[in-house]
Design a protein around this motif. Structure first.
Motif, short mmCIF file in Angstrom:
data_model
loop_
_atom_site.label_atom_id
_atom_site.label_comp_id
_atom_site.label_asym_id
_atom_site.label_seq_id
_atom_site.Cartn_x
_atom_site.Cartn_y
_atom_site.Cartn_z
N SER A 140 4.29 14.29 -11.86
CA SER A 140 3.92 15.14 -10.73
C SER A 140 2.46 14.96 -10.34
O SER A 140 2.14 14.71 -9.17
CB SER A 140 4.19 16.61 -11.08
OG SER A 140 3.71 17.46 -10.06
N LEU A 141 1.57 15.07 -11.32
CA LEU A 141 0.14 15.02 -11.02
C LEU A 141 -0.30 13.62 -10.58
O LEU A 141 -1.15 13.48 -9.70
CB LEU A 141 -0.66 15.47 -12.24
CG LEU A 141 -0.51 16.97 -12.56
CD1 LEU A 141 -1.08 17.27 -13.94
CD2 LEU A 141 -1.21 17.81 -11.50
N SER A 163 4.76 16.68 -16.01
CA SER A 163 3.44 16.95 -15.43
C SER A 163 2.73 15.65 -15.10
O SER A 163 2.03 15.55 -14.08
CB SER A 163 2.60 17.78 -16.40
OG SER A 163 2.28 17.05 -17.57
N LEU A 189 1.33 22.92 -19.81
CA LEU A 189 0.53 23.72 -18.89
C LEU A 189 1.15 25.10 -18.83
O LEU A 189 2.22 25.28 -18.24
CB LEU A 189 0.49 23.07 -17.49
CG LEU A 189 -0.26 21.75 -17.39
CD1 LEU A 189 -0.10 21.15 -16.00
CD2 LEU A 189 -1.73 21.94 -17.71
N THR A 217 -7.04 20.63 -14.95
CA THR A 217 -6.03 19.94 -14.16
C THR A 217 -6.14 20.33 -12.69
O THR A 217 -6.15 19.48 -11.79
CB THR A 217 -4.62 20.27 -14.69
OG1 THR A 217 -4.50 19.78 -16.03
CG2 THR A 217 -3.55 19.63 -13.83
N GLY A 228 7.47 18.23 -20.98
CA GLY A 228 6.44 18.75 -20.07
C GLY A 228 5.37 17.71 -19.80
O GLY A 228 4.86 17.62 -18.67
N GLY A 247 6.82 18.64 -9.66
CA GLY A 247 6.07 19.81 -10.09
C GLY A 247 6.94 21.06 -10.14
O GLY A 247 6.83 21.87 -11.07
N PRO A 273 -3.59 17.21 -18.81
CA PRO A 273 -2.79 18.35 -19.29
C PRO A 273 -2.56 18.37 -20.80
O PRO A 273 -2.37 19.44 -21.38
CB PRO A 273 -1.46 18.18 -18.53
CG PRO A 273 -1.82 17.41 -17.30
CD PRO A 273 -2.90 16.47 -17.75
N TYR A 298 8.86 20.87 -13.20
CA TYR A 298 8.06 21.25 -14.37
C TYR A 298 7.98 22.77 -14.51
O TYR A 298 8.08 23.31 -15.61
CB TYR A 298 6.65 20.67 -14.29
CG TYR A 298 5.79 21.21 -15.41
CD1 TYR A 298 5.85 20.63 -16.66
CD2 TYR A 298 4.98 22.33 -15.23
CE1 TYR A 298 5.13 21.17 -17.73
CE2 TYR A 298 4.26 22.87 -16.27
CZ TYR A 298 4.34 22.28 -17.52
OH TYR A 298 3.64 22.81 -18.57
#
Length: 474
Positions: free
Chosen positions: A215-216, A212, A262, A405, A208, A247, A71, A250
């Motif tokens: 989350s990812l 991110s 993102l 992503t 962020g 997520g 990201p 975010y």
């Protein structure tokens, strides 16, 4: 990231084929490394005197780096220049490969894989960004065709090549083969890749980046563990649920930030939105086939790893044949028709894999894989191109980070869906291990899921991406 038009600067660019092939070589190195390693894990476990199950951390550590740093790739490229970031990514990946090759133990290997992952996370999206900003729109279809082929070949030849290296040399050569590719790629990037960077610096979205990344990494890690059954269903489900929760946090943050990492506002562009959604569904099948086909050839047909690799390599030949025909086909039929009808055709050939049996003549299997590889490669060339049809050039950085992503996430989900379908069929049938019929069920499940991309692509306007394809709707 919202910058005024023409707010980036670049040096004069050479021919698009030169740029595309340089970037494609880096993508080939990254894609090959991601698939070749799995073959060598047992041998590496013996060398490190650990259980083969513990070697899974060599895979997950790399995926963790990808999830965290992809990201940020667009923002970093705008700040420091795409060429410098691309070259640095090649250096990090190559250095990480060397350190993996000389690693004396598993902890050192994991650290080296994390470094490799940082390089890989920057190479692919930043390379695509360079191509988008250095190639005129009317040549972008052809450029994407050249870019995509090596990226498709890597996952196909990875398993058999890994088997040959482990059998005849040492697992360390799996990493050493990246060194000459990385060195040559760095030299060519310095010589030919144009310098693209934003003229105006914007604040980096630190919060962020953290949200991110958490989350990812939870999502990719949870899906990867679930696909291999490396943990309990509760553990993998908990990771995925945690990733979705962070997520959502975010999304709340991104809607209140001027320059989000993102940028969700990109989904307002119809061609970008439909390419992300339709491409995500299609990539579930794309992620599952390199996982299912070699296993079916080895477990169901009794082939060796090398022989199954030769069979699956045929699909890459179809992908290579596509690069000369993508532009004429898109000019004749347009993006919408190609994405709808070619999508159905490519899935039909993948569904045919469910009917493969040991008594089939090999030439029929080769023909199915060859033609299917052609249609699948054409499909992703169209997706990867039309996504940027309406995105302003000053927002390409954000768009490539966003698109890559989701691409990485959905490929991981494809493996998870395939593995879950295979496991469910084995359990329901009462088999002790996967049989040919179980693989047939898995192929059909992922095909049905990806079929939902066709009605989504049908929502595209008839003239979508006309400036890129040259198609004029009647």
């Amino acid at each position: 990231m919202r910058l005024p038009a023409a707010s980036f600067r670049m040096s004069p660019a050479p021919g698009f084929r030169t740029i595309a092939l340089i970037i494609a070589s880096a993508m080939f190195m990254e894609q090959l490394d991601g698939t070749i390693l799995a073959t060598a894990l047992p041998s590496m476990a013996t060398s490190f005197d650990v259980s083969p199950l513990h070697m899974s951390v060599a895979l997950t550590s790399y995926m963790l780096s990808l999830a965290v740093f992809i990201p940020a790739s667009g923002a970093v490229a705008d700040r420091y220049g795409a060429r410098d970031v691309f070259r640095t990514a090649i250096v990090l990946f190559t250095l990480g490969s060397m350190l993996c090759g000389i690693a004396p133990n598993l902890p050192t290997l994991v650290l080296a894989r994390l470094l490799q992952g940082i390089g890989g996370a920057m190479m692919v999206p930043v390379g695509r960004l360079v191509l988008l900003r250095s190639v005129p729109k009317h040549e972008l279809v052809s450029a994407m065709s050249w870019l995509l082929v090596p990226a498709l070949i890597g996952p196909v030849i990875g398993p058999p090549l890994g088997g040959l290296i482990v059998t005849w040399l040492s697992w360390r050569w799996i990493f050493y083969i990246n060194l000459p590719i990385g060195i040559v790629g760095f030299i060519l990037a310095t010589r030919f890749v144009p310098d693209v960077r934003a003229a105006e610096r914007t604040p980096f979205d630190g919060l962020g980046f953290v949200l991110s990344g958490i989350s990812l990494s939870c999502l990719v890690f949870g899906l990867e563990l679930a696909s291999r059954g490396a943990t309990s269903p509760l553990g993998s489900t908990g990771l995925v649920a945690g990733g979705l929760a962070v997520g959502a946090l975010y999304i709340w943050h991104a809607r209140r930030t001027r320059y989000p990492l993102l940028d969700l506002s990109l989904m307002r562009y119809q061609t970008f939105r439909l390419s992300v959604v339709g491409g995500s569904l299609t990539r579930i099948t794309a992620g599952s086939v390199p996982f299912l086909l070699p296993l079916m050839m080895q477990l169901g047909f009794g082939m060796s790893a090398a022989h199954s690799g030769i069979v699956t390599f045929v699909s890459a030949l179809g992908a290579m044949a596509m690069k000369a025909t993508a532009a004429p086909l898109l000019r004749r039929f347009g993006f919408r028709s190609v994405l709808v009808w070619n999508g159905v055709l490519s899935l039909a050939f993948i569904a045919l894999c469910a009917a493969f049996r040991p008594d089939w003549p090999l030439w029929i299997i080769y023909a199915v894989l060859l033609i299917g590889g052609f249609f699948q490669s054409l499909q992703f060339t169209a997706y990867n191109t039309v996504a940027y049809a309406d995105v302003p050039s000053e927002r390409f950085s954000s768009a490539t980070s966003f698109y890559t992503t989701f691409q990485q996430l959905m490929l991981s989900l494809g493996i998870c869906v395939a593995a879950a379908s295979l496991h469910a069929s084995v359990t329901f049938s009462g088999h002790t291990q996967a049989q040919i019929g179980d693989f047939s069920v898995a192929f059909l499940v992922v095909t049905i899921v990806s079929l939902f991309a066709a009605p989504i692509c049908a929502l595209l306007p008839r003239n979508a991406g006309a400036e890129m394809s040259g198609h004029r709707a009647r």
